[in-house]
Scaffold this motif. Sequence first.
Motif, PDB file in Angstrom:
ATOM      1  N   LYS A 153      42.491  34.996  39.973  1.00  0.00           N
ATOM      2  CA  LYS A 153      43.949  35.232  39.966  1.00  0.00           C
ATOM      3  C   LYS A 153      44.326  36.238  38.882  1.00  0.00           C
ATOM      4  O   LYS A 153      45.177  37.103  39.103  1.00  0.00           O
ATOM      5  N   ASP A 154      43.707  36.099  37.713  1.00  0.00           N
ATOM      6  CA  ASP A 154      43.988  37.042  36.628  1.00  0.00           C
ATOM      7  C   ASP A 154      43.572  38.463  37.018  1.00  0.00           C
ATOM      8  O   ASP A 154      44.280  39.435  36.725  1.00  0.00           O
ATOM      9  N   LEU A 155      42.441  38.588  37.690  1.00  0.00           N
ATOM     10  CA  LEU A 155      41.979  39.911  38.126  1.00  0.00           C
ATOM     11  C   LEU A 155      42.914  40.490  39.182  1.00  0.00           C
ATOM     12  O   LEU A 155      43.190  41.693  39.174  1.00  0.00           O
ATOM     13  N   LYS A 156      43.421  39.649  40.048  1.00  0.00           N
ATOM     14  CA  LYS A 156      44.381  40.113  41.062  1.00  0.00           C
ATOM     15  C   LYS A 156      45.645  40.633  40.376  1.00  0.00           C
ATOM     16  O   LYS A 156      46.168  41.699  40.724  1.00  0.00           O
ATOM     17  N   ALA A 157      46.121  39.889  39.363  1.00  0.00           N
ATOM     18  CA  ALA A 157      47.316  40.318  38.628  1.00  0.00           C
ATOM     19  C   ALA A 157      47.064  41.636  37.897  1.00  0.00           C
ATOM     20  O   ALA A 157      47.921  42.530  37.897  1.00  0.00           O
ATOM     21  N   ALA A 158      45.894  41.785  37.283  1.00  0.00           N
ATOM     22  CA  ALA A 158      45.566  43.030  36.582  1.00  0.00           C
ATOM     23  C   ALA A 158      45.525  44.198  37.558  1.00  0.00           C
ATOM     24  O   ALA A 158      46.030  45.290  37.266  1.00  0.00           O
ATOM     25  N   ASP A 159      44.955  43.961  38.742  1.00  0.00           N
ATOM     26  CA  ASP A 159      44.882  45.003  39.763  1.00  0.00           C
ATOM     27  C   ASP A 159      46.284  45.391  40.243  1.00  0.00           C
ATOM     28  O   ASP A 159      46.580  46.576  40.423  1.00  0.00           O
ATOM     29  N   GLU A 160      47.146  44.398  40.431  1.00  0.00           N
ATOM     30  CA  GLU A 160      48.525  44.680  40.856  1.00  0.00           C
ATOM     31  C   GLU A 160      49.284  45.461  39.787  1.00  0.00           C
ATOM     32  O   GLU A 160      50.047  46.380  40.101  1.00  0.00           O
ATOM     33  N   ASP A 161      49.090  45.095  38.522  1.00  0.00           N
ATOM     34  CA  ASP A 161      49.745  45.838  37.443  1.00  0.00           C
ATOM     35  C   ASP A 161      49.231  47.274  37.378  1.00  0.00           C
ATOM     36  O   ASP A 161      50.006  48.205  37.157  1.00  0.00           O
ATOM     37  N   ALA A 162      47.924  47.453  37.584  1.00  0.00           N
ATOM     38  CA  ALA A 162      47.365  48.809  37.594  1.00  0.00           C
ATOM     39  C   ALA A 162      47.983  49.623  38.729  1.00  0.00           C
ATOM     40  O   ALA A 162      48.325  50.795  38.542  1.00  0.00           O
ATOM     41  N   SER A 163      48.160  49.003  39.882  1.00  0.00           N
ATOM     42  CA  SER A 163      48.803  49.702  41.009  1.00  0.00           C
ATOM     43  C   SER A 163      50.234  50.085  40.663  1.00  0.00           C
ATOM     44  O   SER A 163      50.685  51.193  40.988  1.00  0.00           O
ATOM     45  N   ALA A 164      50.945  49.186  39.991  1.00  0.00           N
ATOM     46  CA  ALA A 164      52.331  49.489  39.595  1.00  0.00           C
ATOM     47  C   ALA A 164      52.379  50.644  38.592  1.00  0.00           C
ATOM     48  O   ALA A 164      53.296  51.471  38.635  1.00  0.00           O
ATOM     49  N   ILE A 165      51.393  50.706  37.710  1.00  0.00           N
ATOM     50  CA  ILE A 165      51.330  51.819  36.743  1.00  0.00           C
ATOM     51  C   ILE A 165      51.140  53.136  37.492  1.00  0.00           C
ATOM     52  O   ILE A 165      51.790  54.138  37.187  1.00  0.00           O
ATOM     53  N   ILE A 166      50.267  53.120  38.490  1.00  0.00           N
ATOM     54  CA  ILE A 166      50.019  54.339  39.278  1.00  0.00           C
ATOM     55  C   ILE A 166      51.275  54.753  40.027  1.00  0.00           C
ATOM     56  O   ILE A 166      51.631  55.937  40.053  1.00  0.00           O
ATOM     57  N   VAL A 167      51.961  53.782  40.611  1.00  0.00           N
ATOM     58  CA  VAL A 167      53.198  54.081  41.349  1.00  0.00           C
ATOM     59  C   VAL A 167      54.221  54.715  40.415  1.00  0.00           C
ATOM     60  O   VAL A 167      54.820  55.745  40.732  1.00  0.00           O
TER      61      VAL A 167
END
Length: 163
Positions: free
Chosen positions: A134-148
Amino acid sequence: QEGQEAIDKVLTARKQARADRKAQARQKLEQIKQRIQMLKQMAVNSKAAAREIARLARELKGIAREYRDTAPASEIATSTSTPESMAAEREAEAKSDKEFANEVKRVVQLLKSMLRRRDPEDDEEKRGLDKARKDLKAADEDASAIIVRASGEVNLGELGVLV
């Protein structure tokens, strides 16, 4: 004149604080990568390794969230800023943000692959590994938001719009 100089000092300090927070997050990411390299040399099938993977996932999530929550330094203008200098600054910061986010995504994938190789020995370990996922999923989602954000796109989900 003095009033504008004082305002510029405050704005410059705010800008530097934002840049410093991002630099600290980059440094923490490098430390996580070093710890992963050390972990690879250990027995990945040990319970201690599983706990370390979970700890790294939690730290990565925190780093990605901290970076994501740090507003762009390039959006702060002083009296000496020009449209050209601000555009160049925005472009450089966006490039750096994307590089950071892509590196977070690479580390997420690496930790996920390490998790896949681990068979939990008991329920406690299983819960820890599930939390790590779950933590890795959240980190991946935050990374995607940074890219956006760095791409200048609007993430409708962040604006409260149903997507």
